[in-house]
Each structure stands twice: as C-alpha cells, then as structure tokens.
Write a protein that holds these residues in place. Sequence first.
Motif, PDB file in Angstrom:
ATOM      1  N   GLN A   1       0.862  -1.174   0.000  1.00 53.27           N
ATOM      2  CA  GLN A   1       0.000   0.000   0.000  1.00 53.27           C
ATOM      3  C   GLN A   1       0.903   1.230   0.000  1.00 53.27           C
ATOM      4  N   CYS A   2       0.572   2.167  -0.854  1.00 52.40           N
ATOM      5  CA  CYS A   2       1.365   3.397  -0.953  1.00 52.40           C
ATOM      6  C   CYS A   2       1.334   4.138   0.384  1.00 52.40           C
ATOM      7  N   CYS A   3       2.514   4.560   0.869  1.00 49.93           N
ATOM      8  CA  CYS A   3       2.598   5.247   2.157  1.00 49.93           C
ATOM      9  C   CYS A   3       1.957   6.630   2.098  1.00 49.93           C
ATOM     10  N   ASP A   4       1.753   7.143   0.909  1.00 46.88           N
ATOM     11  CA  ASP A   4       1.216   8.486   0.772  1.00 46.88           C
ATOM     12  C   ASP A   4      -0.305   8.479   0.611  1.00 46.88           C
ATOM     13  N   CYS A   5      -0.817   7.727  -0.363  1.00 46.97           N
ATOM     14  CA  CYS A   5      -2.263   7.765  -0.650  1.00 46.97           C
ATOM     15  C   CYS A   5      -2.985   6.511  -0.154  1.00 46.97           C
ATOM     16  N   GLY A   6      -2.249   5.484   0.225  1.00 48.17           N
ATOM     17  CA  GLY A   6      -2.891   4.272   0.727  1.00 48.17           C
ATOM     18  C   GLY A   6      -3.396   3.330  -0.345  1.00 48.17           C
ATOM     19  N   LYS A   7      -3.291   3.747  -1.606  1.00 51.89           N
ATOM     20  CA  LYS A   7      -3.744   2.862  -2.685  1.00 51.89           C
ATOM     21  C   LYS A   7      -2.735   1.737  -2.916  1.00 51.89           C
ATOM     22  N   SER A   8      -3.138   0.760  -3.688  1.00 50.08           N
ATOM     23  CA  SER A   8      -2.369  -0.478  -3.776  1.00 50.08           C
ATOM     24  C   SER A   8      -1.507  -0.567  -5.032  1.00 50.08           C
ATOM     25  N   ILE A   9      -0.313  -1.108  -4.844  1.00 53.89           N
ATOM     26  CA  ILE A   9       0.632  -1.278  -5.941  1.00 53.89           C
ATOM     27  C   ILE A   9       1.210  -2.686  -5.905  1.00 53.89           C
ATOM     28  N   ARG A  10       1.374  -3.270  -7.061  1.00 50.21           N
ATOM     29  CA  ARG A  10       1.914  -4.631  -7.143  1.00 50.21           C
ATOM     30  C   ARG A  10       3.408  -4.627  -6.814  1.00 50.21           C
ATOM     31  N   THR A  11       3.847  -5.709  -6.193  1.00 53.97           N
ATOM     32  CA  THR A  11       5.283  -5.874  -5.957  1.00 53.97           C
ATOM     33  C   THR A  11       5.818  -7.050  -6.759  1.00 53.97           C
ATOM     34  N   GLN A  12       4.925  -7.807  -7.368  1.00 55.27           N
ATOM     35  CA  GLN A  12       5.314  -8.990  -8.143  1.00 55.27           C
ATOM     36  C   GLN A  12       4.859  -8.813  -9.584  1.00 55.27           C
ATOM     37  N   ALA A  13       5.707  -9.222 -10.493  1.00 50.57           N
ATOM     38  CA  ALA A  13       5.352  -9.120 -11.907  1.00 50.57           C
ATOM     39  C   ALA A  13       4.122  -9.977 -12.214  1.00 50.57           C
ATOM     40  N   ASP A  14       3.233  -9.456 -13.040  1.00 49.48           N
ATOM     41  CA  ASP A  14       2.107 -10.274 -13.490  1.00 49.48           C
ATOM     42  C   ASP A  14       2.114 -10.440 -15.007  1.00 49.48           C
ATOM     43  N   CYS A  15       3.152  -9.890 -15.662  1.00 47.12           N
ATOM     44  CA  CYS A  15       3.345 -10.140 -17.090  1.00 47.12           C
ATOM     45  C   CYS A  15       4.775  -9.746 -17.441  1.00 47.12           C
ATOM     46  N   TYR A  16       5.252 -10.096 -18.606  1.00 46.85           N
ATOM     47  CA  TYR A  16       6.678  -9.943 -18.904  1.00 46.85           C
ATOM     48  C   TYR A  16       7.145  -8.495 -18.900  1.00 46.85           C
ATOM     49  N   HIS A  17       6.240  -7.569 -19.252  1.00 51.96           N
ATOM     50  CA  HIS A  17       6.703  -6.181 -19.335  1.00 51.96           C
ATOM     51  C   HIS A  17       6.344  -5.369 -18.085  1.00 51.96           C
ATOM     52  N   TRP A  18       5.949  -6.071 -17.038  1.00 54.54           N
ATOM     53  CA  TRP A  18       5.609  -5.372 -15.800  1.00 54.54           C
ATOM     54  C   TRP A  18       6.821  -4.647 -15.229  1.00 54.54           C
ATOM     55  N   GLN A  19       6.562  -3.446 -14.734  1.00 53.85           N
ATOM     56  CA  GLN A  19       7.592  -2.720 -14.002  1.00 53.85           C
ATOM     57  C   GLN A  19       6.971  -2.144 -12.748  1.00 53.85           C
ATOM     58  N   PRO A  20       7.751  -2.027 -11.690  1.00 49.48           N
ATOM     59  CA  PRO A  20       7.184  -1.471 -10.452  1.00 49.48           C
ATOM     60  C   PRO A  20       6.597  -0.087 -10.687  1.00 49.48           C
ATOM     61  N   TYR A  21       5.447   0.156 -10.093  1.00 51.44           N
ATOM     62  CA  TYR A  21       4.817   1.473 -10.191  1.00 51.44           C
ATOM     63  C   TYR A  21       4.995   2.235  -8.874  1.00 51.44           C
ATOM     64  N   TYR A  22       6.145   1.990  -8.222  1.00 49.36           N
ATOM     65  CA  TYR A  22       6.404   2.663  -6.959  1.00 49.36           C
ATOM     66  C   TYR A  22       7.907   2.828  -6.784  1.00 49.36           C
TER      67      TYR A  22
END
Length: 206
Positions: free
Chosen positions: A67-88
């Motif tokens: 969960q984002c420390c700023d807004c509390g919304k959720s971000i993935r920490t594990q890839a779910d497809c080959y081109h996934w990149q962290p959004y945090y």
Amino acid sequence: MNQEQLKTWIEDNLDWYECSEDYSEPGYSKDEGKELIFFANWNGIDEDIMEQIEENFMVEWSDEWYQCCDCGKSIRTQADCYHWQPYYHMFNECEPVCFDCISENAGLQETLLKDFIIKGNEIDIDKDSVNFRLLQINDFELEDHGFKVLNQDHYENGFHPGQDDDPKTILKNLDVSFLESNQFLFKQSEQSQFYMKFDLYSKPIN
Ligand SMILES: [Zn+2]
C-alpha cells in the motif's frame, strides 16, 4: 453474512491483513459495487466464507502487493506479465510510494532523484565504479529539477544490431572536466520486449 459482518470476520479470524480503498497499479480497478480491497494469505479459509468475501470485496494476496505510504492505494510488488515494471519507489528502504503520488510531489521527486544521481566527481570510470540505475517514471520532468538532456537521439540497448549503448561507455566518452563538474541521470524513454531507449541528463554540481 453482510459486509459489516464479513469485515468483522476478517478482523477476528485472519492473523494479518491489509485493506485499501483503491488500486494505484496501472491496469487494475475495483469491480463494480466493491468498495474495498483486502490483502491477506487466503490459504486455508473456509470455502463458503471465502466465496462470500469474494462476492463483497476485491481480494488479493498480501505478498504480491504494497500500500502506498502516501495515498494508501495499492501497488503490485510482483510481476504479473513480462513487461511489468514497479509502479512505486521505495523510500528509506521501507516506504513504498506510488508513481501517482510522486508525479504530484516535487519534494518526493527531489528525494527520489538522490537515489539515481551519478555524481561525475565521485566516479572512477576506469575502475567500473558507475552505479547505474535507470529512472523509469513517466511524466517525471527532470527539466523541472534543473537537468538538461544531453543526447539528441535516444540511446538504445537491446537485441537488434547496433542497440548496444552502454551507460558506462557513454559517461567515459564525456569530456573529463564536464564529467567532474556535473551530476548525471539516465532516464528510460521507451521500454519494449526486446530493447529499451534511454536518455542522459546532466546538471552542474554547485
Ligand atoms: Zn500513492
């Protein structure tokens, strides 16, 4: 059970869980009518209860999300497809903040840049001391932070012939006095399955 009862059940019966009101992760949204996302290890939950939880809430595995420390919304920490990149970006090694929040907050951006900046006067190109990290956030205007892009065409690194630009070589080829009086950043401008493009930014060390 109704939603309130289910929430209570989760609270009373799960050793550990997280709750979030929305996704910040690109490509994810809540199903219609669902207000909350619950994160937990769902192994071993009674099937009937699990069904009710899934009917009422979004359900995710806690070891795949932050969960984002700023807004509390959720971000993935594990890839779910080959081109996934962290959004945090992980601040202070334990505080994940989503890119939405970072793109709205110049102070956070300044802090984040410190993790990516290469100081020309601190590196010894010959000794392989370039700690190369690529800034991968879109809509992050380095010009707002006093940086200028140095290259005219994007650098490319990938599988195609000629896509062999190497950050170390790029820095090595700079004029020594320029190198020593500036700080540098490599920023990704394009990512595909087979190559990436990137740019070099500089800012004088004051
Ligand atoms: Zn956020």
